[in-house]
Scaffold this motif. Structure first.
Motif, PDB file in Angstrom:
ATOM      1  N   LEU A 125      64.993  -1.685  77.377  1.00 31.59           N
ATOM      2  CA  LEU A 125      63.900  -0.683  76.905  1.00 31.59           C
ATOM      3  C   LEU A 125      62.550  -1.734  76.593  1.00 31.59           C
ATOM      4  CD1 LEU A 125      65.985   1.821  74.700  1.00 31.59           C
ATOM      5  CD2 LEU A 125      64.945   2.249  76.990  1.00 31.59           C
ATOM      6  N   ILE A 126      62.733  -2.723  76.150  1.00 26.83           N
ATOM      7  CA  ILE A 126      61.489  -3.539  75.845  1.00 26.83           C
ATOM      8  C   ILE A 126      61.261  -4.404  77.259  1.00 26.83           C
ATOM      9  CG2 ILE A 126      60.597  -5.293  74.873  1.00 26.83           C
ATOM     10  CD1 ILE A 126      62.200  -4.581  72.322  1.00 26.83           C
ATOM     11  N   LEU A 159      65.843 -11.398  75.030  1.00 29.83           N
ATOM     12  CA  LEU A 159      64.740 -10.484  75.840  1.00 29.83           C
ATOM     13  C   LEU A 159      64.458 -11.576  77.012  1.00 29.83           C
ATOM     14  CD1 LEU A 159      63.063  -8.038  75.909  1.00 29.83           C
ATOM     15  CD2 LEU A 159      61.277  -9.006  74.293  1.00 29.83           C
ATOM     16  N   SER A 202      71.690  -4.715  61.288  1.00 29.33           N
ATOM     17  CA  SER A 202      70.313  -4.758  61.860  1.00 29.33           C
ATOM     18  C   SER A 202      69.389  -6.094  62.185  1.00 29.33           C
ATOM     19  CB  SER A 202      69.526  -3.914  60.816  1.00 29.33           C
ATOM     20  OG  SER A 202      70.018  -2.498  60.966  1.00 29.33           O
ATOM     21  N   LEU A 261      74.218  -2.367  72.013  1.00 24.42           N
ATOM     22  CA  LEU A 261      73.080  -1.848  71.533  1.00 24.42           C
ATOM     23  C   LEU A 261      71.796  -2.690  71.968  1.00 24.42           C
ATOM     24  CD1 LEU A 261      71.285  -0.071  69.751  1.00 24.42           C
ATOM     25  CD2 LEU A 261      72.359  -1.200  67.991  1.00 24.42           C
ATOM     26  N   ILE A 262      72.172  -4.096  71.777  1.00 28.67           N
ATOM     27  CA  ILE A 262      71.389  -5.346  72.035  1.00 28.67           C
ATOM     28  C   ILE A 262      70.787  -5.137  73.598  1.00 28.67           C
ATOM     29  CG2 ILE A 262      71.030  -7.729  72.228  1.00 28.67           C
ATOM     30  CD1 ILE A 262      72.943  -7.829  69.697  1.00 28.67           C
ATOM     31  N   ILE A 275      68.329  -2.284  74.069  1.00 24.73           N
ATOM     32  CA  ILE A 275      67.054  -2.414  73.536  1.00 24.73           C
ATOM     33  C   ILE A 275      66.274  -3.460  74.454  1.00 24.73           C
ATOM     34  CG2 ILE A 275      65.704  -3.238  71.527  1.00 24.73           C
ATOM     35  CD1 ILE A 275      68.049  -2.175  69.650  1.00 24.73           C
ATOM     36  N   CYS A 276      67.048  -4.429  74.697  1.00 20.50           N
ATOM     37  CA  CYS A 276      66.310  -5.426  75.703  1.00 20.50           C
ATOM     38  C   CYS A 276      65.792  -4.935  76.882  1.00 20.50           C
ATOM     39  CB  CYS A 276      67.472  -6.622  76.046  1.00 20.50           C
ATOM     40  SG  CYS A 276      67.541  -7.721  74.567  1.00 20.50           S
ATOM     41  N   VAL A 310      67.833  -9.553  69.878  1.00 21.85           N
ATOM     42  CA  VAL A 310      67.166  -9.020  70.917  1.00 21.85           C
ATOM     43  C   VAL A 310      66.013  -9.945  71.080  1.00 21.85           C
ATOM     44  CG1 VAL A 310      65.205  -7.240  71.196  1.00 21.85           C
ATOM     45  CG2 VAL A 310      67.445  -6.721  70.285  1.00 21.85           C
ATOM     46  N   VAL A 322      71.123  -7.600  65.353  1.00 19.09           N
ATOM     47  CA  VAL A 322      70.314  -6.953  66.435  1.00 19.09           C
ATOM     48  C   VAL A 322      68.970  -7.542  66.655  1.00 19.09           C
ATOM     49  CG1 VAL A 322      69.553  -4.839  67.578  1.00 19.09           C
ATOM     50  CG2 VAL A 322      71.788  -4.898  66.333  1.00 19.09           C
TER      51      VAL A 322
END
Length: 272
Positions: free
Chosen positions: A74-75, A155, A144, A67-68, A71-72, A151, A147
């Motif tokens: 996607l950003i 990132l 949460s 998941l992390i 998200i990394c 992230v 995460v």
């Protein structure tokens, strides 16, 4: 002396350092994981794989790491694309902003998130003022929180990995796609994204491996009730003093990461 011999001599110090700093500890860990009172045994692995608690810890570690990483990505992809397409001066400032957190200790950044996400922190206060949370709401000691903290830590690795690839993509390819009728989104999806895939794979490798083996941030933000595998290994070493079982957990983590990294590495090699 041949070129191969010269190259081997030049690489020899690095190979020796790699052997001493990586392969020797890995070998010792493998031996320790199968040590028992009566000699070699796989009881530590059987204990781990037969206990639903430890299987849950392993699954949480893999799930949160995936998941992390997602998200990394996607950003990091749009951020890297913007950094690659802006002017040199703006690109420099954006790179500085991305790299700047790396100059601060992970422990310091994690304590900062503990202040922000705690019951009286800024984030819960904003959510309570908007009517989205109750009076005792806190993000601390939840998945949460892990995460969010991870992230922020990882990132930069994803963004810089993608930036190195996107910056080498010829902008004329995008112009040609726009000329053929593609919109901005379609150009990113059909031209930029496939060409940036090696950078995404490299960044995902870094983020997943660092996240799966991370201890400080998950332990501080998740607390004792949200255990990940690195924290479980630490507890076995420092509290129960069961070093063979800790080594078995480390071997399982190592093998699990390898099983996920190999397909990623092949995917990255196939995109070159």
């Amino acid at each position: 002396m041949s070129d191969r011999a010269e190259n081997l001599i030049l690489a020899l110090p690095g190979l020796l350092l790699l052997a001493v700093a990586f392969f020797v500890p890995i070998a010792q860990m493998l031996l320790l994981s199968v040590q028992g009172e009566e000699g070699l045994t796989f009881a530590n692995f059987t204990r781990f794989l037969g206990d639903p608690y430890y299987l849950g810890v392993l699954w949480r570690t893999v799930r949160l790491s995936l998941l992390i990483t997602a998200i990394c990505a996607l950003i990091g992809f749009p951020l890297a694309y913007i950094m690659a397409r802006v002017g040199p001066r703006m690109r420099l400032w954006l790179i500085v902003l991305v790299i700047l957190p790396l100059m601060t200790s992970v422990v310091v950044r994690t304590f900062g998130w503990m202040v922000l996400l705690g019951r009286s922190g800024l984030v819960p206060d904003i959510l309570r003022s908007l009517g989205l949370a109750g009076r005792n709401f806190s993000i601390m000691q939840t998945e949460s929180a892990i995460v969010i903290g991870m992230v922020q830590v990882l990132l930069p690795f994803m963004t810089l990995s993608i930036l190195g690839v996107v910056s080498r993509i010829d902008t004329r390819l995008e112009e040609a796609a726009r000329t053929m009728g593609c919109g901005f989104g379609a150009t990113l999806r059909t031209v930029v994204l496939p060409l940036a895939l090696p950078g995404i794979v490299a960044g995902s490798l870094l983020c997943f491996t660092l996240s799966a083996s991370s201890f400080v941030t998950p332990n501080l933000l998740g607390g004792s009730r949200i255990q990940v595998l690195a924290a479980s290994i630490y507890r076995s070493v420092t509290q129960t003093l069961d070093w063979p079982f800790a080594a078995a957990q480390a071997v399982i983590l190592f093998v699990g990461v390898l099983l996920i990294l190999v397909p990623y590495a092949r995917l990255g090699g196939g995109t070159r």
